[in-house]
Design a protein around this motif. Structure first.
Motif, PDB file in Angstrom:
ATOM      1  N   TRP A 173       0.545  -1.144   0.154  1.00 47.66           N
ATOM      2  CA  TRP A 173      -0.141  -0.070   0.028  1.00 47.66           C
ATOM      3  C   TRP A 173       0.867   1.222   0.000  1.00 47.66           C
ATOM      4  O   TRP A 173       0.492   2.321  -0.566  1.00 47.66           O
ATOM      5  CB  TRP A 173      -1.145  -0.226   1.330  1.00 47.66           C
ATOM      6  CG  TRP A 173      -2.026  -0.920   1.140  1.00 47.66           C
ATOM      7  CD1 TRP A 173      -2.573  -1.777  -0.087  1.00 47.66           C
ATOM      8  CD2 TRP A 173      -3.297  -1.439   2.071  1.00 47.66           C
ATOM      9  NE1 TRP A 173      -3.554  -2.747   0.370  1.00 47.66           N
ATOM     10  CE2 TRP A 173      -3.766  -2.305   1.526  1.00 47.66           C
ATOM     11  CE3 TRP A 173      -3.436  -0.773   3.353  1.00 47.66           C
ATOM     12  CZ2 TRP A 173      -5.064  -2.605   2.141  1.00 47.66           C
ATOM     13  CZ3 TRP A 173      -4.298  -1.102   4.132  1.00 47.66           C
ATOM     14  CH2 TRP A 173      -5.199  -2.270   3.525  1.00 47.66           C
ATOM     15  N   GLU A 226     -17.250   6.513   3.058  1.00 43.07           N
ATOM     16  CA  GLU A 226     -16.302   7.509   3.606  1.00 43.07           C
ATOM     17  C   GLU A 226     -16.444   7.182   5.342  1.00 43.07           C
ATOM     18  O   GLU A 226     -17.653   7.259   5.802  1.00 43.07           O
ATOM     19  CB  GLU A 226     -16.441   8.901   3.225  1.00 43.07           C
ATOM     20  CG  GLU A 226     -15.317   9.956   3.561  1.00 43.07           C
ATOM     21  CD  GLU A 226     -15.694  10.248   5.246  1.00 43.07           C
ATOM     22  OE1 GLU A 226     -14.690  10.698   5.731  1.00 43.07           O
ATOM     23  OE2 GLU A 226     -16.590  10.480   5.364  1.00 43.07           O
ATOM     24  N   GLN A 266     -13.569   9.128   7.268  1.00 41.54           N
ATOM     25  CA  GLN A 266     -12.250   9.321   8.006  1.00 41.54           C
ATOM     26  C   GLN A 266     -12.714  10.080   9.375  1.00 41.54           C
ATOM     27  O   GLN A 266     -11.699   9.895  10.173  1.00 41.54           O
ATOM     28  CB  GLN A 266     -11.625  10.496   6.922  1.00 41.54           C
ATOM     29  CG  GLN A 266     -10.486  10.989   7.476  1.00 41.54           C
ATOM     30  CD  GLN A 266      -9.960  11.945   6.318  1.00 41.54           C
ATOM     31  OE1 GLN A 266     -10.584  12.325   5.344  1.00 41.54           O
ATOM     32  NE2 GLN A 266      -8.833  12.326   6.526  1.00 41.54           N
ATOM     33  N   ASP A 302      -3.109   5.383  -5.753  1.00 41.29           N
ATOM     34  CA  ASP A 302      -3.173   5.734  -4.370  1.00 41.29           C
ATOM     35  C   ASP A 302      -3.998   4.544  -3.685  1.00 41.29           C
ATOM     36  O   ASP A 302      -5.275   4.318  -3.679  1.00 41.29           O
ATOM     37  CB  ASP A 302      -3.984   7.035  -3.890  1.00 41.29           C
ATOM     38  CG  ASP A 302      -4.432   7.024  -2.750  1.00 41.29           C
ATOM     39  OD1 ASP A 302      -3.617   6.748  -1.887  1.00 41.29           O
ATOM     40  OD2 ASP A 302      -5.110   8.109  -2.221  1.00 41.29           O
ATOM     41  N   LYS A 303      -2.998   3.841  -3.202  1.00 37.55           N
ATOM     42  CA  LYS A 303      -3.344   2.432  -2.480  1.00 37.55           C
ATOM     43  C   LYS A 303      -3.750   2.815  -0.807  1.00 37.55           C
ATOM     44  O   LYS A 303      -4.155   1.874  -0.163  1.00 37.55           O
ATOM     45  CB  LYS A 303      -2.488   1.497  -2.726  1.00 37.55           C
ATOM     46  CG  LYS A 303      -2.371   1.181  -4.232  1.00 37.55           C
ATOM     47  CD  LYS A 303      -1.638  -0.147  -4.428  1.00 37.55           C
ATOM     48  CE  LYS A 303      -1.629  -0.149  -6.083  1.00 37.55           C
ATOM     49  NZ  LYS A 303      -2.778  -0.563  -6.752  1.00 37.55           N
ATOM     50  N   ASN A 304      -3.246   4.029  -0.430  1.00 39.21           N
ATOM     51  CA  ASN A 304      -3.679   4.197   1.209  1.00 39.21           C
ATOM     52  C   ASN A 304      -4.564   4.848   1.379  1.00 39.21           C
ATOM     53  O   ASN A 304      -5.021   6.046   1.811  1.00 39.21           O
ATOM     54  CB  ASN A 304      -2.340   4.969   1.608  1.00 39.21           C
ATOM     55  CG  ASN A 304      -2.398   5.388   3.076  1.00 39.21           C
ATOM     56  OD1 ASN A 304      -2.894   4.499   3.642  1.00 39.21           O
ATOM     57  ND2 ASN A 304      -1.786   6.642   3.385  1.00 39.21           N
ATOM     58  N   GLN A 305      -5.677   4.104   1.193  1.00 37.38           N
ATOM     59  CA  GLN A 305      -7.285   4.506   1.220  1.00 37.38           C
ATOM     60  C   GLN A 305      -8.088   3.935   2.480  1.00 37.38           C
ATOM     61  O   GLN A 305      -9.005   4.610   2.824  1.00 37.38           O
ATOM     62  CB  GLN A 305      -7.907   4.197  -0.105  1.00 37.38           C
ATOM     63  CG  GLN A 305      -7.392   4.893  -1.305  1.00 37.38           C
ATOM     64  CD  GLN A 305      -8.366   4.780  -2.296  1.00 37.38           C
ATOM     65  OE1 GLN A 305      -9.586   4.849  -2.475  1.00 37.38           O
ATOM     66  NE2 GLN A 305      -7.679   4.426  -3.573  1.00 37.38           N
ATOM     67  N   ILE A 307      -9.600   6.073   4.993  1.00 35.16           N
ATOM     68  CA  ILE A 307     -10.593   6.979   4.840  1.00 35.16           C
ATOM     69  C   ILE A 307     -11.914   6.367   4.077  1.00 35.16           C
ATOM     70  O   ILE A 307     -13.029   6.809   4.299  1.00 35.16           O
ATOM     71  CB  ILE A 307      -9.979   8.020   3.642  1.00 35.16           C
ATOM     72  CG1 ILE A 307      -8.908   8.743   4.147  1.00 35.16           C
ATOM     73  CG2 ILE A 307     -10.958   8.922   2.760  1.00 35.16           C
ATOM     74  CD1 ILE A 307      -8.073   9.847   3.418  1.00 35.16           C
ATOM     75  N   ASN A 308     -11.648   5.228   3.054  1.00 33.35           N
ATOM     76  CA  ASN A 308     -12.759   4.756   2.213  1.00 33.35           C
ATOM     77  C   ASN A 308     -12.970   3.365   2.399  1.00 33.35           C
ATOM     78  O   ASN A 308     -12.118   2.357   2.473  1.00 33.35           O
ATOM     79  CB  ASN A 308     -12.255   4.862   0.769  1.00 33.35           C
ATOM     80  CG  ASN A 308     -13.294   4.527  -0.216  1.00 33.35           C
ATOM     81  OD1 ASN A 308     -14.312   4.183   0.299  1.00 33.35           O
ATOM     82  ND2 ASN A 308     -12.883   4.378  -1.321  1.00 33.35           N
TER      83      ASN A 308
END
Length: 265
Positions: free
Chosen positions: A81, A144, A146, A247-250, A253-254
């Motif tokens: 990630w 979402e 976050q 963007d794999k660092n989700q 947040i998601n």
């Protein structure tokens, strides 16, 4: 003449009633359409995995000796990630998972050549210490999360502190949500976790009851490991699910990127 008058009155009244009934029906339908806003599950199930129920809940002792761990299979924590792909000498990770009505139970084995805990304050750059991160979405709805409790991203530190972000965009300790025990021999650590599952009605500072887990329940789930080899920032972030795109660092947040677990007996 009188009969004709009465007949005309009856016909007129009947027509009025029909018109009124028709109008009211439309109104009722319109109200039903407005009120029937039942939330639809937006997340598409991926990495759907069946999770076996434990007859006896595992002891939180950081070992693999419990009966359920002998009956369940390993899954890899091998998706990059953040950072560069680590070598097997630097990192290797895998996990098992089970459940009872009270909680999810997770066994994690991590091979890490350097254990790092640079930031002693649990609420300061907690993600840059070596830690296991557990992602839970109680209703598997995705979306979402976050700064809300639609889902949780529990960062479990080497010392057992559990951190996530709250609705005020501040880090908060959730130590009562996750009970953990870690044992380390050489470069291999065994972590055991007991995770209480809370849904999106959870409110900080109030009394909240965890969900009672049941057969056939679906839960959004992923797990990851932050690897820091004594740097200011983590070198690698390895997850259990494939995340498409750049963007794999989700995960923090998601919740759409979480896998799905199905509780079975």
């Amino acid at each position: 003449m009188k009969r004709t008058f009465i007949f005309l009155c009856i016909v007129t009244l009947t027509i009025c009633c029909k018109k009124e009934t028709k109008t009211n029906t439309k109104d009722v339908i319109a109200v039903l359409q407005e009120d029937s806003t039942i939330p639809q599950q937006r997340k598409k199930d991926h990495q759907l995995r069946e999770v076996k129920k434990a007859v006896i809940a595992p002891n939180m002792d950081g070992s693999m000796d419990d009966p359920i761990w002998k009956e369940t299979k390993w899954y890899a924590i091998d998706q990059l990630w953040i950072g560069d792909q680590p070598t097997l000498k630097d990192y290797f990770g895998r996990y098992k998972i089970s459940w009872t009505p009270d909680a999810l139970y997770i066994l994690v084995e991590i091979k890490d050549d350097i254990i790092s805990n640079s930031y002693k304050d649990p609420l300061v750059q907690w993600w840059d210490n070596d830690c296991v991160e557990i992602f839970i979405d109680a209703d598997n709805s995705g979306g979402e999360h976050q700064f809300n409790n639609n889902a949780f991203a529990y960062h479990v530190a080497l010392d057992g502190n559990v951190v996530d972000l709250d609705v005020n965009q501040q880090p908060i300790l959730h130590n009562s949500h996750v009970i953990t025990k870690r044992t380390t021999k050489g470069d291999v650590s065994i972590w055991e976790f007991e995770v209480s599952v809370f849904d999106d009605t959870y409110e900080e500072g109030k009394t909240n009851d965890p969900l009672v887990l049941t057969k056939n329940q679906k839960i959004g789930f992923a797990i990851a490991y932050n690897d820091n080899d004594q740097s200011k920032e983590r070198e690698n972030f390895m997850g259990s699910v494939f995340v498409p795109g750049e963007d794999k660092n989700q995960g923090w947040i998601n919740a759409d990127i979480f896998g799905t677990i199905l509780l079975v007996e």
